[in-house]
Motif scaffolding. Structure first.
Motif, PDB file in Angstrom:
ATOM      1  N   PHE A  73      23.878  54.731  73.948  1.00 26.84           N
ATOM      2  CA  PHE A  73      24.721  55.235  75.029  1.00 26.84           C
ATOM      3  C   PHE A  73      23.906  56.119  75.971  1.00 26.84           C
ATOM      4  CE2 PHE A  73      27.311  58.800  76.592  1.00 26.84           C
ATOM      5  CZ  PHE A  73      28.135  58.103  77.461  1.00 26.84           C
ATOM      6  N   ARG A  74      23.145  57.050  75.418  1.00 27.44           N
ATOM      7  CA  ARG A  74      22.336  57.948  76.248  1.00 27.44           C
ATOM      8  C   ARG A  74      21.315  57.159  77.064  1.00 27.44           C
ATOM      9  NH1 ARG A  74      23.026  63.568  74.728  1.00 27.44           N
ATOM     10  NH2 ARG A  74      21.119  64.045  75.859  1.00 27.44           N
ATOM     11  N   LYS A  75      20.722  56.129  76.460  1.00 25.08           N
ATOM     12  CA  LYS A  75      19.755  55.294  77.192  1.00 25.08           C
ATOM     13  C   LYS A  75      20.458  54.524  78.309  1.00 25.08           C
ATOM     14  CE  LYS A  75      16.281  51.683  76.814  1.00 25.08           C
ATOM     15  NZ  LYS A  75      16.651  51.157  78.122  1.00 25.08           N
ATOM     16  N   ALA A  76      21.651  54.013  78.034  1.00 29.26           N
ATOM     17  CA  ALA A  76      22.402  53.282  79.053  1.00 29.26           C
ATOM     18  C   ALA A  76      22.775  54.195  80.218  1.00 29.26           C
ATOM     19  CB  ALA A  76      23.651  52.655  78.433  1.00 29.26           C
ATOM     20  N   VAL A  77      23.113  55.452  79.925  1.00 21.92           N
ATOM     21  CA  VAL A  77      23.405  56.422  80.988  1.00 21.92           C
ATOM     22  C   VAL A  77      22.155  56.651  81.830  1.00 21.92           C
ATOM     23  CG1 VAL A  77      23.950  58.859  81.435  1.00 21.92           C
ATOM     24  CG2 VAL A  77      25.326  57.541  79.805  1.00 21.92           C
ATOM     25  N   GLU A  78      21.030  56.824  81.180  1.00 21.25           N
ATOM     26  CA  GLU A  78      19.770  57.032  81.905  1.00 21.25           C
ATOM     27  C   GLU A  78      19.421  55.802  82.753  1.00 21.25           C
ATOM     28  OE1 GLU A  78      16.768  59.241  83.338  1.00 21.25           O
ATOM     29  OE2 GLU A  78      18.270  59.957  81.935  1.00 21.25           O
ATOM     30  N   ASP A  79      19.583  54.610  82.177  1.00 21.99           N
ATOM     31  CA  ASP A  79      19.300  53.370  82.918  1.00 21.99           C
ATOM     32  C   ASP A  79      20.200  53.241  84.151  1.00 21.99           C
ATOM     33  OD1 ASP A  79      17.389  52.737  81.023  1.00 21.99           O
ATOM     34  OD2 ASP A  79      18.613  51.194  80.033  1.00 21.99           O
ATOM     35  N   GLU A  80      21.486  53.569  84.001  1.00 22.55           N
ATOM     36  CA  GLU A  80      22.414  53.498  85.135  1.00 22.55           C
ATOM     37  C   GLU A  80      22.035  54.520  86.201  1.00 22.55           C
ATOM     38  OE1 GLU A  80      25.758  52.518  87.560  1.00 22.55           O
ATOM     39  OE2 GLU A  80      24.592  51.416  86.076  1.00 22.55           O
ATOM     40  N   SER A  81      21.616  55.688  85.778  1.00 25.84           N
ATOM     41  CA  SER A  81      21.195  56.722  86.717  1.00 25.84           C
ATOM     42  C   SER A  81      19.963  56.264  87.512  1.00 25.84           C
ATOM     43  CB  SER A  81      20.894  58.019  85.955  1.00 25.84           C
ATOM     44  OG  SER A  81      20.583  59.045  86.839  1.00 25.84           O
ATOM     45  N   ILE A  82      19.027  55.665  86.822  1.00 26.74           N
ATOM     46  CA  ILE A  82      17.816  55.146  87.482  1.00 26.74           C
ATOM     47  C   ILE A  82      18.180  54.005  88.431  1.00 26.74           C
ATOM     48  CG2 ILE A  82      15.666  53.870  87.087  1.00 26.74           C
ATOM     49  CD1 ILE A  82      15.385  55.585  84.483  1.00 26.74           C
ATOM     50  N   ARG A  83      19.078  53.111  87.981  1.00 30.22           N
ATOM     51  CA  ARG A  83      19.500  51.998  88.830  1.00 30.22           C
ATOM     52  C   ARG A  83      20.120  52.506  90.128  1.00 30.22           C
ATOM     53  NH1 ARG A  83      23.666  49.694  90.665  1.00 30.22           N
ATOM     54  NH2 ARG A  83      25.137  50.985  89.506  1.00 30.22           N
ATOM     55  N   ARG A  84      20.967  53.514  90.009  1.00 30.95           N
ATOM     56  CA  ARG A  84      21.600  54.078  91.208  1.00 30.95           C
ATOM     57  C   ARG A  84      20.570  54.721  92.138  1.00 30.95           C
ATOM     58  NH1 ARG A  84      27.289  56.941  89.526  1.00 30.95           N
ATOM     59  NH2 ARG A  84      28.156  55.150  88.418  1.00 30.95           N
ATOM     60  N   PHE A  85      19.615  55.420  91.548  1.00 31.59           N
ATOM     61  CA  PHE A  85      18.573  56.046  92.362  1.00 31.59           C
ATOM     62  C   PHE A  85      17.770  54.981  93.108  1.00 31.59           C
ATOM     63  CE2 PHE A  85      14.132  57.414  92.762  1.00 31.59           C
ATOM     64  CZ  PHE A  85      14.301  58.461  93.661  1.00 31.59           C
ATOM     65  N   LEU A  86      17.373  53.924  92.399  1.00 32.78           N
ATOM     66  CA  LEU A  86      16.596  52.857  93.040  1.00 32.78           C
ATOM     67  C   LEU A  86      17.414  52.155  94.125  1.00 32.78           C
ATOM     68  CD1 LEU A  86      14.711  51.361  89.965  1.00 32.78           C
ATOM     69  CD2 LEU A  86      13.813  52.892  91.739  1.00 32.78           C
ATOM     70  N   ASP A  87      18.709  51.977  93.887  1.00 31.93           N
ATOM     71  CA  ASP A  87      19.578  51.402  94.929  1.00 31.93           C
ATOM     72  C   ASP A  87      19.596  52.301  96.161  1.00 31.93           C
ATOM     73  OD1 ASP A  87      20.253  49.140  93.522  1.00 31.93           O
ATOM     74  OD2 ASP A  87      22.265  49.843  92.966  1.00 31.93           O
ATOM     75  N   LYS A  88      19.700  53.589  95.909  1.00 35.64           N
ATOM     76  CA  LYS A  88      19.795  54.571  97.001  1.00 35.64           C
ATOM     77  C   LYS A  88      18.547  54.538  97.890  1.00 35.64           C
ATOM     78  CE  LYS A  88      21.580  58.828  96.514  1.00 35.64           C
ATOM     79  NZ  LYS A  88      21.645  60.236  96.073  1.00 35.64           N
ATOM     80  N   ILE A  89      17.400  54.391  97.288  1.00 41.55           N
ATOM     81  CA  ILE A  89      16.165  54.393  98.079  1.00 41.55           C
ATOM     82  C   ILE A  89      15.698  52.989  98.458  1.00 41.55           C
ATOM     83  CG2 ILE A  89      15.419  56.624  97.149  1.00 41.55           C
ATOM     84  CD1 ILE A  89      13.378  55.084  95.413  1.00 41.55           C
ATOM     85  N   GLY A  90      16.502  51.985  98.082  1.00 38.46           N
ATOM     86  CA  GLY A  90      16.184  50.604  98.455  1.00 38.46           C
ATOM     87  C   GLY A  90      15.032  49.995  97.691  1.00 38.46           C
ATOM     88  N   MET A  91      14.810  50.450  96.476  1.00 36.19           N
ATOM     89  CA  MET A  91      13.662  49.981  95.701  1.00 36.19           C
ATOM     90  C   MET A  91      14.028  49.035  94.571  1.00 36.19           C
ATOM     91  SD  MET A  91      10.865  51.418  96.909  1.00 36.19           S
ATOM     92  CE  MET A  91       9.747  51.293  95.541  1.00 36.19           C
ATOM     93  N   ARG A  92      15.302  48.816  94.329  1.00 34.87           N
ATOM     94  CA  ARG A  92      15.677  47.985  93.197  1.00 34.87           C
ATOM     95  C   ARG A  92      15.465  46.529  93.528  1.00 34.87           C
ATOM     96  NH1 ARG A  92      20.697  46.442  89.777  1.00 34.87           N
ATOM     97  NH2 ARG A  92      21.773  46.188  91.737  1.00 34.87           N
ATOM     98  N   ARG A  93      14.904  45.803  92.597  1.00 34.89           N
ATOM     99  CA  ARG A  93      14.673  44.377  92.778  1.00 34.89           C
ATOM    100  C   ARG A  93      15.819  43.607  92.150  1.00 34.89           C
ATOM    101  NH1 ARG A  93       8.380  43.979  90.908  1.00 34.89           N
ATOM    102  NH2 ARG A  93       7.634  45.551  92.346  1.00 34.89           N
ATOM    103  N   ALA A  94      16.171  42.503  92.761  1.00 34.26           N
ATOM    104  CA  ALA A  94      17.207  41.638  92.206  1.00 34.26           C
ATOM    105  C   ALA A  94      16.663  40.981  90.952  1.00 34.26           C
ATOM    106  CB  ALA A  94      17.615  40.592  93.224  1.00 34.26           C
ATOM    107  N   LYS A  95      17.546  40.730  89.999  1.00 34.13           N
ATOM    108  CA  LYS A  95      17.139  40.067  88.746  1.00 34.13           C
ATOM    109  C   LYS A  95      16.964  38.595  88.945  1.00 34.13           C
ATOM    110  CE  LYS A  95      18.976  43.319  85.449  1.00 34.13           C
ATOM    111  NZ  LYS A  95      19.813  43.516  84.312  1.00 34.13           N
TER     112      LYS A  95
END
Length: 95
Positions: A73-95
């Motif tokens: 659960f804690r890892k999933a929270v961290e992963d979601e937080s990172i995903r949101r940050f990358l979305d915010k800065i436009g750095m997330r890559r599509a799967k």
């Protein structure tokens, strides 16, 4: 009459913590709302994880599984937080 033969047994499985998307997103929402100060959100994350652990223990889930599920659960929270940050800065890559 054998009393033991009349007793039914059942295995109890925890719902995978990393699949509790609503709880994960709600937790990240709270963490993000703490003015960017992650340390202010940590008590909420700890309380949420503790509540999850107590519920699993009350349901009869074994200690090792509880530890694994809380860590997931804690890892999933961290992963979601990172995903949101990358979305915010436009750095997330599509799967």
């Amino acid at each position: 009459m054998n009393v033991d033969a009349d007793i039914a047994t059942a295995a109890i499985f925890a719902f995978p913590a990393e699949k509790q998307i609503g709880l994960i997103r709600r937790t990240v929402d709270v963490l993000d709302s703490k003015n960017g100060e992650r340390s202010f959100g940590e008590p909420y994350l700890r309380r949420t994880a503790d509540t999850m652990a107590r519920r699993m223990a009350a349901a009869g889930i074994d200690g090792n599984t509880i530890v694994r599920e809380v860590a997931a659960f804690r890892k999933a929270v961290e992963d979601e937080s990172i995903r949101r940050f990358l979305d915010k800065i436009g750095m997330r890559r599509a799967k």
